[in-house]
Design a protein around this motif. Structure first.
Motif, PDB file in Angstrom:
ATOM      1  N   GLY A 155       0.810  -1.214   0.000  1.00 20.38           N
ATOM      2  CA  GLY A 155       0.000   0.000   0.000  1.00 20.38           C
ATOM      3  C   GLY A 155       0.841   1.261   0.000  1.00 20.38           C
ATOM      4  N   THR A 167       1.957   2.061  -3.583  1.00 17.78           N
ATOM      5  CA  THR A 167       0.911   2.106  -4.609  1.00 17.78           C
ATOM      6  C   THR A 167       0.388   3.533  -4.741  1.00 17.78           C
ATOM      7  N   LEU A 215      -3.208   5.140  -3.315  1.00 15.87           N
ATOM      8  CA  LEU A 215      -3.483   4.379  -2.101  1.00 15.87           C
ATOM      9  C   LEU A 215      -2.506   4.744  -0.985  1.00 15.87           C
ATOM     10  N   ASN A 216      -1.268   5.083  -1.354  1.00 17.92           N
ATOM     11  CA  ASN A 216      -0.275   5.383  -0.316  1.00 17.92           C
ATOM     12  C   ASN A 216      -0.601   6.666   0.451  1.00 17.92           C
ATOM     13  N   SER A 258      -2.045   5.931   3.852  1.00 19.63           N
ATOM     14  CA  SER A 258      -1.202   5.297   4.858  1.00 19.63           C
ATOM     15  C   SER A 258      -0.838   6.308   5.949  1.00 19.63           C
TER      16      SER A 258
END
Length: 455
Positions: free
Chosen positions: A340, A343, A346-347, A350
C-alpha cells in the motif's frame, strides 16, 4: 462480589510499591529505553509509550495482562507461592498446542517456503537503502544519498556477525535482536508444547528429541529472520556511525586512523548483554525489512485494516484452534502495508507514510519519498511488461479453456521467458512479496484490457 473486589483492591494496594520498583528496574535494565543509545538525546514520551505498548503486545496484549491479574488473585486463594502457581497451571497445556505446533511447522517444512522467504527479505533489505538514495535525490539531500549508499557497505561489513547471530538463533530457537517478537505470533512466545520435564531420563530425552525435530522448520525460520534483522540493523548503524566519525575527523576531534575503532565501539553499545537491540529507531527498520513490525492497535497509529488485523491476531492467540485457519497474521498484514505504501493514490491513505512525510526528520522523509518513487516505477514497469505480454495474470475463468492453456505449458501469474529456440518458459512470481501483488494486478489489468478489445 463486593468482598472479592475489596480483596483485589487490598492486593493491588499492597503490591503497588513492588510494581513501582519493578518498573524502575525494567527501565534501569534497559528493557524500556528513555534515551537514544547513539545520540544520548531524550526520547519523546511517544517513543517510550510505544516501547511499553510493543512489550505488552509482544506478551499477548492487554488480554494477557488481565489473565495474569486473575492468576495472581487465584494464586493467593490457593495458598500463594510457587506451589500455588503449579496447582493453577497444572494441566493447562491443551491438546491444541500440540496440534498447532505440528501443523505450523508442517506448513514451514518445505525448502521452497524458506527460499522464497529469504528472497523476499533480501529484496526488501536491498530496496530500503535504495529508496533512501532515491528519496535523497528527490529531496536534494546529499546526506541521505551518501548514507543510503553507505548502507550497502554496511551490509557487506555485517555479513559475518549476522551469520553468527543467526546460528545462535537457530540453536536457541528464538530471536536475539528482538526477543519479544515471536515468529509464530503466539502471545510473545513461540509454541513449544512437545517437551517433557519427566524425571525418567529416557522419557524426557525421547519427548524432547521429538519436539526438537518437529520444531526444525520454525527454528530455520527464526534463524533466517535473525539474519536479515541483524544485517539491516548493523548496516544502518554502520552508515550513520561512519558519517558521525567523518564529521569528527573534519572537526579535528578524531583522527582518520581512529574511525574504525570509533565505529566498532559505538556499534557495541547498540546491543544489550543478551544480544537484543538497544536502538529503537534502527530496530524498527530491521523489523520493516523482515515484515515483522508489531501490529499497532491504537486508534491514532493504525488504519482500519491494521486494527482489524491486530484484533484477528489477538483472537487467534486467545483461541488457538483458529490458528489452523489463520496461522499467521502479522507478516501478511505488513506485506500488505508495504504494498500500500508503494501504490500511487493508495499510499496517501497510509498513516505511517504520511507521518514520515510530515515528521521533519530528513531520514524518514527521504525513505517515504523513496517508497513513493519505487511505487511509481514498479507500477509503470509492471503495466508496460504486462501489455507487452512478458507476464501472465490469472488467466481465463472458463475451466475448459484454462485447462487447454495449462496443457500447452501456460501458467498463471508467471513471467514469460522466451528462449532462443522459440520455446516459452513460465517462471512463477506469485510469492515474490511485496511486489507480487503489484505485478499480478498489472497483469490482470492487461488481460482484461485485451479481452475487452477482442469483444
Amino acid at each position: 462480589r463486593f468482598i472479592r473486589m475489596s480483596a483485589r483492591l487490598v492486593e493491588v494496594e499492597g503490591n503497588l510499591k513492588s510494581t513501582i520498583t519493578g518498573a524502575a528496574q525494567a527501565t534501569a535494565s534497559g528493557r524500556i529505553r528513555t534515551t537514544d543509545v547513539l545520540t544520548g538525546s531524550q526520547l519523546t514520551p511517544g517513543d517510550i509509550v510505544r516501547q511499553m505498548r510493543d512489550n505488552i503486545n509482544g506478551a499477548g496484549g492487554s488480554g494477557a495482562l488481565d489473565d495474569m491479574a486473575r492468576l495472581i488473585v487465584k494464586n493467593k486463594e490457593v495458598g500463594g507461592g510457587a506451589r500455588g502457581i503449579m496447582r493453577i497451571t497444572e494441566g493447562a497445556t491443551r491438546n491444541m498446542d500440540y496440534v498447532n505446533e505440528i501443523w505450523i511447522n508442517a506448513l514451514l517444512s518445505g525448502p521452497r517456503t524458506h527460499l522464497i522467504n529469504g528472497l523476499s527479505n533480501t529484496a526488501q533489505m536491498i530496496l530500503m537503502p535504495t529508496e533512501r538514495v532515491m528519496g535523497g535525490i528527490r529531496t536534494r539531500d546529499k546526506q541521505q544519498i551518501v548514507e543510503g549508499a553507505r548502507t550497502f557497505a554496511g551490509l557487506a561489513q555485517s555479513l559475518r556477525d549476522s551469520f553468527r547471530m543467526a546460528r545462535l538463533a537457530f540453536k536457541d530457537g528464538h530471536n536475539l535482536l528482538a526477543p519479544e517478537a515471536a515468529i509464530l505470533e503466539a502471545n510473545g512466545n513461540d509454541i513449544r508444547a512437545i517437551r517433557s520435564n519427566s524425571r525418567n531420563v529416557l522419557t524426557r530425552g525421547a519427548v524432547n528429541s521429538i519436539g526438537t525435530a518437529i520444531r526444525l522448520p520454525s527454528r530455520f525460520l527464526a534463524a533466517g529472520d535473525e539474519f536479515f534483522k541483524q544485517m539491516t540493523y548493523r548496516a544502518i548503524l554502520y552508515a550513520e556511525l561512519v558519517g558521525e566519525a567523518n564529521e569528527l575527523v573534519g572537526g579535528g576531534q578524531l583522527t582518520r586512523d581512529g574511525v574504525a575503532q570509533y565505529v566498532a565501539d559505538r556499534m557495541q553499545t547498540a546491543f544489550a548483554g543478551d544480544g537484543s537491540a538497544r536502538s529503537i529507531r534502527h530496530l524498527d527498520q530491521a523489523r520493516e525489512a523482515t515484515f515483522t513490525q508489531p501490529l499497532p492497535g491504537a486508534q491514532g497509529e493504525a488504519n482500519g485494516v491494521t486494527r482489524l488485523s491486530r484484533g484477528v491476531q489477538n483472537l487467534t492467540n486467545q483461541h488457538p484452534a483458529l490458528k489452523l485457519i489463520l496461522p499467521f497474521v502479522r507478516t501478511p498484514t505488513n506485506i500488505l502495508r508495504a504494498w500500500g505504501q508503494r501504490t500511487p493514490v493508495l499510499n496517501r491513505l497510509s498513516k505511517s507514510l504520511n507521518a514520515d512525510l510530515t515528521s521533519g526528520d530528513p531520514r524518514r522523509v527521504a525513505a517515504a519519498r523513496g517508497k513513493m518513487m519505487t511505487g511509481n516505477i514498479l507500477w509503470g514497469s509492471a503495466l508496460l511488461a504486462a501489455y507487452q505480454g512478458n507476464m501472465t495474470g490469472g488467466g481465463p475463468r472458463d475451466p475448459a479453456l484454462r485447462q487447454r492453456m495449462m496443457e500447452t505449458g501456460w501458467r498463471p501469474y508467471s513471467f514469460v521467458v522466451r528462449e532462443d529456440d522459440g520455446s516459452v518458459k513460465y517462471v512463477e512470481y506469485s510469492r515474490m512479496d511485496p511486489f507480487a501483488v503489484t505485478i499480478g494486478i498489472a497483469a490482470d489489468i492487461a488481460e482484461i484490457g485485451g479481452q475487452i478489445g477482442e469483444a
